[in-house]
Motif scaffolding. Structure first.
Motif, PDB file in Angstrom:
ATOM      1  N   LYS A  18       0.829  -1.196   0.000  1.00 60.69           N
ATOM      2  CA  LYS A  18       0.000   0.000   0.000  1.00 60.69           C
ATOM      3  C   LYS A  18       0.871   1.256   0.000  1.00 60.69           C
ATOM      4  N   VAL A  22       0.801   4.117  -2.912  1.00 61.98           N
ATOM      5  CA  VAL A  22       0.523   5.527  -2.623  1.00 61.98           C
ATOM      6  C   VAL A  22       1.695   6.399  -3.070  1.00 61.98           C
ATOM      7  N   ALA A  26       1.534   9.381  -5.929  1.00 64.28           N
ATOM      8  CA  ALA A  26       2.011  10.736  -5.619  1.00 64.28           C
ATOM      9  C   ALA A  26       3.074  11.178  -6.621  1.00 64.28           C
TER      10      ALA A  26
END
Length: 74
Positions: A18, A22, A26
């Motif tokens: 995860k 992420v 980004a």
């Protein structure tokens, strides 16, 4: 007492995946938002003879018009 950690191995791997996901999202967002500004910066640096076409003349949005017209949105 047991030496087994409180979180399972699967949960740790899931949290790690995860975090990578992420971070990747980004990165994509930041690179996509900064790329047009970098293109304008490079064009202003390289095209000194044709800089009047890209000159801002007090407006910050003007350089993006020819950029969009020549290279498209992406």
């Amino acid at each position: 007492m047991s030496d087994v950690p409180s979180t399972s191995h699967f949960t740790q791997i899931s949290q790690l995946a995860k975090g990578f996901g992420v971070g990747g999202v980004a990165t994509v967002i930041s690179k996509t938002s900064v790329a047009p500004v970098d293109r304008v910066k490079l064009i202003l640096q390289v095209k000194s003879a044709g800089a009047s076409r890209w000159a801002t003349n007090g407006s910050r949005r003007r350089p993006f018009g020819p950029l969009h017209r020549d290279g498209g949105l992406l």
